[in-house]
Design a protein around this motif. Structure first.
Motif, mmCIF file in Angstrom:
data_model
loop_
_atom_site.group_PDB
_atom_site.id
_atom_site.type_symbol
_atom_site.label_atom_id
_atom_site.label_comp_id
_atom_site.label_asym_id
_atom_site.label_seq_id
_atom_site.Cartn_x
_atom_site.Cartn_y
_atom_site.Cartn_z
ATOM 1 N N LEU A 1 0.827 -1.209 0.000
ATOM 2 C CA LEU A 1 0.000 0.000 0.000
ATOM 3 C C LEU A 1 0.859 1.256 0.000
ATOM 4 C CD1 LEU A 1 -2.765 1.386 0.222
ATOM 5 C CD2 LEU A 1 -2.600 1.142 2.707
ATOM 6 N N LEU A 2 1.882 1.287 0.853
ATOM 7 C CA LEU A 2 2.779 2.443 0.901
ATOM 8 C C LEU A 2 3.549 2.597 -0.410
ATOM 9 C CD1 LEU A 2 4.184 2.083 4.549
ATOM 10 C CD2 LEU A 2 2.443 3.682 3.732
ATOM 11 N N THR A 3 3.962 1.479 -0.989
ATOM 12 C CA THR A 3 4.670 1.531 -2.272
ATOM 13 C C THR A 3 3.778 2.097 -3.363
ATOM 14 O OG1 THR A 3 5.998 -0.398 -1.653
ATOM 15 C CG2 THR A 3 5.896 0.163 -4.002
ATOM 16 N N SER A 4 2.527 1.646 -3.399
ATOM 17 C CA SER A 4 1.575 2.135 -4.402
ATOM 18 C C SER A 4 1.335 3.637 -4.245
ATOM 19 C CB SER A 4 0.261 1.370 -4.286
ATOM 20 O OG SER A 4 -0.700 1.869 -5.193
ATOM 21 N N LEU A 5 1.152 4.087 -3.008
ATOM 22 C CA LEU A 5 0.904 5.509 -2.760
ATOM 23 C C LEU A 5 2.120 6.356 -3.132
ATOM 24 C CD1 LEU A 5 -0.986 5.313 0.667
ATOM 25 C CD2 LEU A 5 -1.961 5.743 -1.599
ATOM 26 N N LEU A 6 3.321 5.836 -2.866
ATOM 27 C CA LEU A 6 4.539 6.570 -3.199
ATOM 28 C C LEU A 6 4.684 6.717 -4.711
ATOM 29 C CD1 LEU A 6 7.243 7.867 -2.430
ATOM 30 C CD2 LEU A 6 8.250 5.577 -2.448
ATOM 31 N N ILE A 7 4.435 5.639 -5.453
ATOM 32 C CA ILE A 7 4.539 5.699 -6.919
ATOM 33 C C ILE A 7 3.529 6.696 -7.471
ATOM 34 C CG2 ILE A 7 4.279 4.392 -9.052
ATOM 35 C CD1 ILE A 7 5.130 1.905 -7.461
ATOM 36 N N PHE A 8 2.309 6.639 -6.943
ATOM 37 C CA PHE A 8 1.272 7.546 -7.439
ATOM 38 C C PHE A 8 1.602 8.996 -7.101
ATOM 39 C CE2 PHE A 8 -2.837 9.733 -7.251
ATOM 40 C CZ PHE A 8 -3.363 9.388 -8.497
ATOM 41 N N ALA A 9 2.147 9.226 -5.913
ATOM 42 C CA ALA A 9 2.497 10.590 -5.512
ATOM 43 C C ALA A 9 3.639 11.146 -6.340
ATOM 44 C CB ALA A 9 2.865 10.622 -4.024
ATOM 45 N N ARG A 10 4.522 10.274 -6.840
ATOM 46 C CA ARG A 10 5.673 10.719 -7.618
ATOM 47 C C ARG A 10 5.435 10.628 -9.125
ATOM 48 N NH1 ARG A 10 10.642 10.221 -5.090
ATOM 49 N NH2 ARG A 10 11.452 11.019 -7.065
ATOM 50 N N ARG A 11 4.185 10.465 -9.516
ATOM 51 C CA ARG A 11 3.901 10.363 -10.949
ATOM 52 C C ARG A 11 4.240 11.681 -11.630
ATOM 53 N NH1 ARG A 11 -0.505 11.872 -8.340
ATOM 54 N NH2 ARG A 11 -1.980 13.313 -9.315
ATOM 55 N N LYS A 12 4.737 11.608 -12.838
ATOM 56 C CA LYS A 12 5.034 12.804 -13.611
ATOM 57 C C LYS A 12 3.794 13.213 -14.385
ATOM 58 C CE LYS A 12 8.458 11.944 -16.227
ATOM 59 N NZ LYS A 12 9.560 12.221 -17.150
ATOM 60 N N SER A 13 3.714 14.471 -14.711
ATOM 61 C CA SER A 13 2.565 14.967 -15.450
ATOM 62 C C SER A 13 2.457 14.276 -16.805
ATOM 63 C CB SER A 13 2.679 16.484 -15.654
ATOM 64 O OG SER A 13 1.619 16.950 -16.448
ATOM 65 N N GLY A 14 1.318 13.618 -17.041
ATOM 66 C CA GLY A 14 1.069 12.988 -18.325
ATOM 67 C C GLY A 14 1.687 11.622 -18.510
ATOM 68 N N GLU A 15 2.430 11.093 -17.530
ATOM 69 C CA GLU A 15 3.066 9.795 -17.700
ATOM 70 C C GLU A 15 2.194 8.706 -17.112
ATOM 71 O OE1 GLU A 15 7.162 7.725 -16.269
ATOM 72 O OE2 GLU A 15 7.281 9.492 -17.515
ATOM 73 N N ARG A 16 1.730 7.786 -17.940
ATOM 74 C CA ARG A 16 0.791 6.762 -17.505
ATOM 75 C C ARG A 16 1.479 5.569 -16.871
ATOM 76 N NH1 ARG A 16 -3.130 4.974 -22.102
ATOM 77 N NH2 ARG A 16 -1.127 4.397 -23.055
ATOM 78 N N SER A 17 2.761 5.365 -17.138
ATOM 79 C CA SER A 17 3.409 4.149 -16.657
ATOM 80 C C SER A 17 3.386 4.058 -15.138
ATOM 81 C CB SER A 17 4.854 4.079 -17.157
ATOM 82 O OG SER A 17 5.601 5.195 -16.710
ATOM 83 N N ARG A 18 3.610 5.178 -14.456
ATOM 84 C CA ARG A 18 3.595 5.153 -12.990
ATOM 85 C C ARG A 18 2.190 4.915 -12.458
ATOM 86 N NH1 ARG A 18 7.992 9.539 -10.645
ATOM 87 N NH2 ARG A 18 9.811 8.506 -11.537
ATOM 88 N N ILE A 19 1.208 5.459 -13.113
ATOM 89 C CA ILE A 19 -0.176 5.230 -12.676
ATOM 90 C C ILE A 19 -0.531 3.758 -12.835
ATOM 91 C CG2 ILE A 19 -2.593 5.810 -13.118
ATOM 92 C CD1 ILE A 19 -1.659 8.555 -14.036
ATOM 93 N N ILE A 20 -0.119 3.157 -13.958
ATOM 94 C CA ILE A 20 -0.376 1.735 -14.186
ATOM 95 C C ILE A 20 0.310 0.894 -13.121
ATOM 96 C CG2 ILE A 20 0.084 -0.193 -15.754
ATOM 97 C CD1 ILE A 20 -0.307 1.757 -18.084
ATOM 98 N N LEU A 21 1.588 1.201 -12.827
ATOM 99 C CA LEU A 21 2.323 0.439 -11.826
ATOM 100 C C LEU A 21 1.689 0.590 -10.446
ATOM 101 C CD1 LEU A 21 4.707 -1.345 -11.093
ATOM 102 C CD2 LEU A 21 6.110 0.714 -10.848
ATOM 103 N N ALA A 22 1.268 1.789 -10.101
ATOM 104 C CA ALA A 22 0.622 2.017 -8.805
ATOM 105 C C ALA A 22 -0.652 1.189 -8.676
ATOM 106 C CB ALA A 22 0.314 3.502 -8.621
ATOM 107 N N CYS A 23 -1.429 1.115 -9.738
ATOM 108 C CA CYS A 23 -2.671 0.331 -9.714
ATOM 109 C C CYS A 23 -2.380 -1.162 -9.587
ATOM 110 C CB CYS A 23 -3.481 0.597 -10.977
ATOM 111 S SG CYS A 23 -4.172 2.266 -11.084
ATOM 112 N N ILE A 24 -1.326 -1.627 -10.272
ATOM 113 C CA ILE A 24 -0.969 -3.045 -10.188
ATOM 114 C C ILE A 24 -0.604 -3.431 -8.758
ATOM 115 C CG2 ILE A 24 0.729 -4.760 -10.913
ATOM 116 C CD1 ILE A 24 0.906 -3.262 -13.591
#
Length: 359
Positions: free
Chosen positions: A17-40
Motif C-alpha cells: 500500500l505504501l509503495t503504491s501511494l509513493l509511486i502515485f504521488a511521484r507520478r510525472k505529469s502525463g506519464e501513464r506508466s507510474r499510474i499503471i504500476l501504482a494500480c498493479i
C-alpha cells in the motif's frame, strides 16, 4: 508459525500500500506508466487484505490452487506486462489493445463458468502434488492448464514493440525487470506445488520484495538514466551542429526560438504523453508564458502546435522513406490512435492521407 504467517500477510499489505501511494504521488505529469504500476501494486494490496481478513476471523482463505485464484494470478501477470509496454512504447496501449491483451483471460473465465454450468465440480485441493493423482478429472486438467499459463506470459515482455524515435528506457532495465518478474512467478509456482506454511510465508517476502524493487527501478533508476542519456544526446547535438547553435545564439534567444530549437533537437512531439506542463518544465518556463509564445508562433493552442509537428513529420517520412503503412508511422510520430491521426491530418491538409499522397 500461524501468527508469523498472519503478521507477514498484514505487513505485505501495508508495504504494498505504501509503495503504491509513493509511486502515485511521484507520478510525472502525463506519464501513464507510474499510474499503471501504482494500480498493479494496489491489486496486490486487495489480495493480501482479503487473506488477512479471512485468517483473522478464523476462516480459510481461497486456496491458491483453486480456479478463481489461478485466474486472478493470470490477471496479475498480464497487468505486470502492461507496465513495461507503456514504459518501452509510450502511448502504444489504447482501449482496443488493452482488451486484446486481456482477451485470453476473458476467454478462460468464460470456459470456467461454462464448465460450472454443465455441472463440473471443482473440489478443493491444497497443492499441485495433491491434485495430480486425480489428473483424469476435467477440473484438474483445467487448473493445470491455468498453472502453465501463469508462467508463459513472461515471454510477451520480449515482444513489446519499441518506438523508433522515442522510448523511456533501455535493454538493461528491461532485462532487470524481466528477471524480477520471473523470480516472482517462480516463487508463485513453488507455493502451488507445496502448501507448507513456511513456504507461503517466504513467498510474501519474495513477492513484496519484487514489487518494492520494481518501484525502486521506476523511481530512481529508469528516469535518472534517461536524463543522463538525454544530456549525452544534447551534448552530441551541440557538437554536431555548431553552425546551427551559433546562429541561434546570435538571435535574441526568445522563448519562441527556444521552442523551435528544442523541438528540432529533441523531437519531443513524438512522445504521445507530452503535455503543456512537461514542455514548460523542459524549457524552464511556466505554462502561461509558453502558451503565449505558441500563439506568437501562430498556433491557437498547445495541441495545435504539437499535432502540426506530427503531421509534418508524418508527411516527410512517407515521402522520404516511401513507407505506406500509415498506421505505424502515425504511431511513431506520436499519435495514440489512427482515427485521431487521420482527423488531425485532414484538419491540417484538407485531405485524408490516401487522397494527399495519391495526388
Amino acid at each position: 508459525m500461524k501468527s508469523l504467517y498472519l503478521a507477514t500477510t498484514f505487513a505485505a499489505a501495508i508495504a504494498c500500500l505504501l509503495t503504491s501511494l509513493l509511486i502515485f504521488a511521484r507520478r510525472k505529469s502525463g506519464e501513464r506508466s507510474r499510474i499503471i504500476l501504482a494500480c498493479i501494486v494496489l491489486f496486490s494490496v486487495a489480495n493480501y487484505i482479503t487473506r488477512f481478513y479471512a485468517l483473522s476471523n478464523g476462516e480459510v482463505p481461497e486456496l491458491v490452487i483453486s480456479a478463481p485464484m489461478l485466474l486472478l494470478a493470470i490477471f496479475m501477470v498480464i497487468s505486470y506486462i502492461m507496465y513495461p509496454i507503456e514504459v518501452i512504447s509510450p502511448g502504444y496501449l489504447n482501449t482496443w489493445r488493452i482488451i486484446k491483451l486481456y482477451s485470453p483471460l476473458l476467454f478462460l473465465v468464460l470456459i470456467y463458468n461454462v464448465l460450472k454450468i454443465f455441472g463440473v465440480a471443482f473440489p478443493p485441493f491444497h497443492s499441485l502434488l495433491e491434485m495430480l493423482p486425480h489428473f483424469t478429472r476435467i477440473d484438474v486438467w483445467f487448473r493445470i492448464f491455468l498453472v502453465v499459463l501463469v508462467f508463459t506470459p513472461v515471454v510477451l515482455i520480449f515482444m513489446v514493440p519499441y518506438t523508433r524515435r522515442y522510448n523511456n528506457t533501455d535493454r538493461v532495465w528491461m532485462m532487470k525487470y524481466t528477471i524480477c518478474f520471473i523470480v516472482n512467478t517462480i516463487a508463485y509456482i513453488i507455493i502451488l506445488i507445496s502448501d507448507h506454511l513456511i513456504i507461503k510465508t517466504l513467498y510474501y517476502y519474495v513477492s513484496v520484495g519484487c514489487s518494492i524493487y520494481i518501484a525502486y527501478m521506476e523511481l530512481f533508476e529508469r528516469l535518472i538514466k534517461q536524463q543522463e542519456s538525454n544530456s549525452a544526446e544534447t551534448t552530441n547535438e551541440y557538437s554536431k551542429e555548431p553552425e546551427y547553435i551559433e546562429e541561434a545564439e546570435e538571435k535574441t534567444n526568445s522563448l519562441c526560438e527556444r521552442v523551435v530549437i528544442h523541438m528540432r533537437r529533441t523531437s519531443d512531439y513524438r512522445n504521445p504523453d507530452i503535455s503543456l506542463n512537461s514542455m514548460a518544465a523542459s524549457l524552464y518556463t511556466n505554462r502561461t508564458t509558453l502558451s503565449k509564445a505558441l500563439r506568437e508562433l501562430g498556433y491557437t493552442n498547445f495541441n495545435a502546435y504539437i499535432n502540426s509537428l506530427r503531421i509534418e513529420d508524418f508527411i516527410n517520412r512517407v515521402k522520404n522513406e516511401r513507407i505506406y503503412n500509415y498506421q505505424d508511422i502515425f504511431y511513431n510520430v506520436g499519435f495514440r490512435s489512427r482515427s485521431t491521426a487521420i482527423r488531425n491530418f485532414k484538419q491540417y491538409t484538407g485531405k485524408t492521407p490516401s487522397e494527399y499522397f495519391n495526388k
